[in-house]
Scaffold this active site. Structure first.
Site, mmCIF file in Angstrom:
data_model
loop_
_atom_site.group_PDB
_atom_site.id
_atom_site.type_symbol
_atom_site.label_atom_id
_atom_site.label_comp_id
_atom_site.label_asym_id
_atom_site.label_seq_id
_atom_site.Cartn_x
_atom_site.Cartn_y
_atom_site.Cartn_z
ATOM 1 N N SER A 438 0.805 -1.221 0.000
ATOM 2 C CA SER A 438 0.000 0.000 0.000
ATOM 3 C C SER A 438 0.836 1.269 0.000
ATOM 4 O O SER A 438 0.302 2.352 -0.213
ATOM 5 C CB SER A 438 -0.936 0.013 1.220
ATOM 6 O OG SER A 438 -0.195 0.038 2.417
ATOM 7 N N LYS A 481 -6.438 5.590 7.953
ATOM 8 C CA LYS A 481 -5.243 6.254 7.418
ATOM 9 C C LYS A 481 -5.459 7.756 7.265
ATOM 10 O O LYS A 481 -4.633 8.572 7.687
ATOM 11 C CB LYS A 481 -4.871 5.641 6.070
ATOM 12 C CG LYS A 481 -4.334 4.218 6.145
ATOM 13 C CD LYS A 481 -4.057 3.675 4.753
ATOM 14 C CE LYS A 481 -3.457 2.274 4.827
ATOM 15 N NZ LYS A 481 -3.187 1.707 3.489
#
Length: 586
Positions: A438, A481
């Protein structure tokens, strides 16, 4: 180039379009919900199992091995049973040391059954198969769960059978032979009397998680292949009003069965937001009875009515987050105290804020934390050093992402020879294993910045993986996030420039906290959705990747490569020969 600046409405599920579903109606409340409304595949599998000409007496159902799930499956199977069933089984009579048996003529017979559906969560041999007891020379026979389910269905947790193989072998023998034989559980102590066998017709639903089913398949490959199979679907796709209405009815049904309050009309949008946070998809809502029961049980402490409103639900959720928030707050303090270096202002060459999600064992919820990725470039042989990998702190998926990133860059630059630079990439202040891809888009941007010697904006963070063509691919944990980076910017002061770059495919996964929505609406914080890494570079560097009639990053990198190559040619010969001028480079 596709760069979309998201509005606050894009960051939460759309509930305005479904407002009519939340308005209670007498017709809606009186309608009954069946398993087929939310679990059509499992419902069809149960119908196949209970059909008189069923292909198998076993159904493998993938579902959590919790009592709530076993009860749901058992209730659905019970509804498919005939309203009236004949008495099956036998009646045992004990006279001294002689045991006789005759067919049961009434439901009051000691081993009679009426095609019932029986649940066996965690059982021992005597509980499942019954037992023979002897006390003061008197013999009694006690039925087990298989006798209660005679002519019907036994719903059993698969883990109890896998952990007790002898239990499973006997159950399998009973079902396949359709006969129950009385045997001793201890081979060294045989039964004191001979007990005639009895006919026993049974169908079995084995409920287990994927790992349990895999173990069962390995233990019984032939039976697993012949058994009927289906799954309890943990989520429902919201594609229209009917699907949302079915989910609403499912929530109300779970609340009523547990004696818990139901959402009031204004609470449904907030309840859906909490549900989307759980599923990580704006168009998917949970069917997990355990999750639903937890939300309803906790919010019941804030109301004495049969319903709860939006404010009560939000209060419960915020207090839960505060109660579980000690560890995330300590990590945030480390960043604000500059013990962990994360910059949210200025520009830096080869440094970027990547977004990561942290999951600590024993901690109830994941939380977001930015990571500083840095890249250093120097004259070399074209090698890319993954410091995490060399330090044995990088996982295989992370290494794969690094190689994909390098492949994209080498293909885009179209070099005829090896790049005259060596690059080193690392996660700064990372002391544990790093895995996943990611951060590959952030790493690629840091590498391009270092190669071009062009700074990156530190007030923008980025997440996403890339393929070999530079296309942005979705990643997990988006809400945590984004909120992790926003919390840092908020504590340091929002400047109206900070924001986050995410893959466009991740937009459907967003469901962010209200204070972040307010900041986006006030244009104090931004979220950009992109389709390609080349879309992210103008936001981070103010330069495009490639094009005509303007300064580009590709052009800048190629110029640096040319300069480095020429410098390498000038230093190709030993310095004494260059000093006296015997050789001059072409």
């Amino acid at each position: 180039m596709t760069i979309t600046k998201l509005a606050w409405q894009d960051l939460v599920p759309d509930t305005d379009s479904y407002q009519e579903v939340f308005t209670p109606s007498d017709v809606d409340l009186e309608s009954e919900l069946s398993l087929g409304d939310t679990q059509p595949r499992l419902q069809y599998a149960l119908e196949q199992l209970l059909h008189p000409s069923a292909s198998s007496r076993f159904l493998l159902a993938k579902a959590p091995e919790e009592p709530e799930y076993l009860a749901l499956i058992a209730a659905a199977a019970r509804e498919l049973q005939p309203a009236t069933s004949p008495v099956v089984g036998v009646e045992y009579s004990v006279s001294g040391r002689t045991v006789s048996v005759k067919p049961a003529t009434s439901a009051q017979a000691n081993f009679a059954g009426q095609s019932d559906v029986v649940i066996a969560d965690w059982v021992e041999a005597e509980q499942l198969f019954g037992c023979l007891r002897q006390f003061n020379n008197e013999i009694t026979l006690e039925p087990g769960l298989v006798h209660q389910a005679n002519g019907g269905v036994l719903v059993v947790s698969l883990r109890t059978l896998l952990s007790q193989p002898l239990l499973w072998m006997r159950l399998k023998s009973i079902v396949t032979r359709q006969r129950f034989d009385w045997v001793s559980f201890d081979e060294s102590r045989p039964l004191p009397v001979s007990v005639p066998a009895m006919p026993l017709t049974l169908k079995v639903i084995l409920v287990g998680e994927r790992e349990s089913l895999a173990d069962f398949q390995e233990m019984e490959p032939d039976l697993a292949a012949q058994s009927i199979y289906s799954e309890y679907e943990e989520t429902i796709q919201i594609t229209d009003l009917d699907a949302l209405a079915a989910w609403r009815q499912w929530v109300i049904l779970n609340a009523e069965q547990a004696g818990l309050p139901t959402p009031a009309e204004d609470a449904w949008p907030a309840f859906i937001r909490a549900a989307v946070r759980y599923t990580d998809d704006q168009e998917t809502l949970p069917l997990c009875p355990l999750w639903l029961a937890r939300q309803l049980r906790e919010v019941s402490a804030f109301t004495e009515e049969s319903t709860f409103d939006a404010e009560q639900l939000r209060t419960m959720l915020s207090q839960r987050e505060w109660r579980e928030g000690y560890l995330p707050e300590r990590m945030l303090d480390e960043i604000l105290l500059e013990q962990i270096l994360i910059e949210t202002e200025g520009d830096r060459v080869g440094q970027i804020n990547a977004l990561s999600v942290v999951e600590f064992p024993g901690h109830p919820r994941p939380y977001g934390e930015p990571s500083r990725i840095s890249c250093v470039v120097h004259i070399g042989d074209g090698e890319f050093h993954d410091i995490e990998r060399k330090a044995e702190l990088g996982g295989n998926i992370h290494a794969k992402g690094m190689m994909i990133m390098q492949s994209f860059l080498m293909a885009e630059l179209e070099l005829e020879q090896q790049m005259p630079f060596t690059a080193s990439l690392t996660f700064e202040q990372s002391y544990s294993e790093v895995d996943g891809d990611s951060a590959s888009m952030a790493e690629l941007c840091a590498l391009i910045s270092a190669l071009a010697d062009v700074p990156l904006h530190q007030h923008i963070a980025i997440t996403g993986s890339v393929d070999q063509f530079g296309r942005a691919q979705p990643v997990g944990g988006l809400n945590e996030k984004i909120e992790g980076f926003f919390a840092i910017c908020q504590h340091r002061g929002l400047t109206g420039k900070q924001g986050v770059i995410i893959p466009a495919a991740n937009v459907r996964h967003l469901c962010l906290h209200q204070e972040l929505l307010d900041a986006v609406q006030a244009e104090q914080f931004f979220i950009w959705a992109i389709d390609d890494v080349t879309d992210a570079l103008p936001l981070l560097t103010d330069l495009v990747w490639d094009g005509e009639g303007q300064t580009t990053l590709v052009q800048t990198i190629q110029e640096r490569i040319t300069q480095a190559t020429q410098q390498e040619a000038r230093h190709r010969y030993p310095w004494p020969l260059r000093w006296i001028g015997w050789f001059t480079p072409n």
